[in-house]
Design a protein around this motif. Structure first.
Motif, PDB file in Angstrom:
ATOM      1  N   MET A  81       0.818  -1.219   0.000  1.00  0.00           N
ATOM      2  CA  MET A  81       0.000   0.000   0.000  1.00  0.00           C
ATOM      3  C   MET A  81       0.847   1.261   0.000  1.00  0.00           C
ATOM      4  O   MET A  81       0.386   2.318  -0.403  1.00  0.00           O
ATOM      5  CB  MET A  81      -0.910   0.033   1.229  1.00  0.00           C
ATOM      6  CG  MET A  81      -2.067  -0.889   1.191  1.00  0.00           C
ATOM      7  SD  MET A  81      -3.107  -0.559   2.613  1.00  0.00           S
ATOM      8  CE  MET A  81      -3.374  -2.189   3.230  1.00  0.00           C
ATOM      9  N   THR A  87       0.545   5.685  -4.573  1.00  0.00           N
ATOM     10  CA  THR A  87      -0.258   4.692  -3.849  1.00  0.00           C
ATOM     11  C   THR A  87      -0.357   5.044  -2.366  1.00  0.00           C
ATOM     12  O   THR A  87      -1.383   4.786  -1.736  1.00  0.00           O
ATOM     13  CB  THR A  87       0.306   3.269  -4.019  1.00  0.00           C
ATOM     14  OG1 THR A  87       1.663   3.247  -3.575  1.00  0.00           O
ATOM     15  CG2 THR A  87       0.215   2.807  -5.451  1.00  0.00           C
ATOM     16  N   THR A  91      -3.816   5.565  -0.390  1.00  0.00           N
ATOM     17  CA  THR A  91      -4.081   4.835   0.848  1.00  0.00           C
ATOM     18  C   THR A  91      -4.409   5.786   1.984  1.00  0.00           C
ATOM     19  O   THR A  91      -5.368   5.574   2.737  1.00  0.00           O
ATOM     20  CB  THR A  91      -2.869   3.965   1.217  1.00  0.00           C
ATOM     21  OG1 THR A  91      -2.601   3.055   0.159  1.00  0.00           O
ATOM     22  CG2 THR A  91      -3.108   3.199   2.498  1.00  0.00           C
TER      23      THR A  91
END
Length: 130
Positions: A81, A87, A91
């Motif tokens: 994550m 990313t 997240t």
């Protein structure tokens, strides 16, 4: 066809004229404009904060050596994550918007016997973003 669209635009202009005539509507429109300015700066602040925390999480969690290759499956998912800044931002945005830290519980647990290294010192970081 062109005249019809011009007539519609003139109707909109008449609404603006109505705002100037009715004082309460003018004050309401002015208040909404000022509120939008404040919301814009809050959005800028949130993006800068999210970006900064995403860089930190990517360096510490995603690319750090704290979570080894021998870590359990839950920790490997968490490491994925935070594998890149984009990313990590996604997240963290999901964490901020859904108020759920349950997926990070394996990361934030205290070190126990037979466990891989965990990072309870990151709790304030995630508590601040959620």
């Amino acid at each position: 066809m062109m005249m019809r669209s011009m007539a519609r635009l003139l109707r909109i202009v008449r609404l603006f004229r109505l705002l100037k005539i009715v004082r309460l509507l003018y004050e309401l429109a002015q208040s909404i404009t000022e509120a939008l300015q404040g919301m814009f700066w809050m959005l800028v602040f949130m993006i800068v904060t999210l970006y900064s925390v995403a860089i930190l999480c990517t360096r510490v969690i995603g690319h750090g050596n704290i979570i080894g290759e021998d870590a359990d499956e839950d920790l490997q998912k968490i490491k994925e994550m935070f594998s890149s800044v984009s990313t990590s931002m996604f997240t963290l945005f999901g964490t901020v918007s859904s108020w759920s830290l349950m997926k990070f519980v394996p990361l934030l647990k205290r070190l126990g016997t037979g466990c891989t290294v965990r990072m309870p010192m990151l709790r304030p970081l995630f508590a601040g973003s959620g």
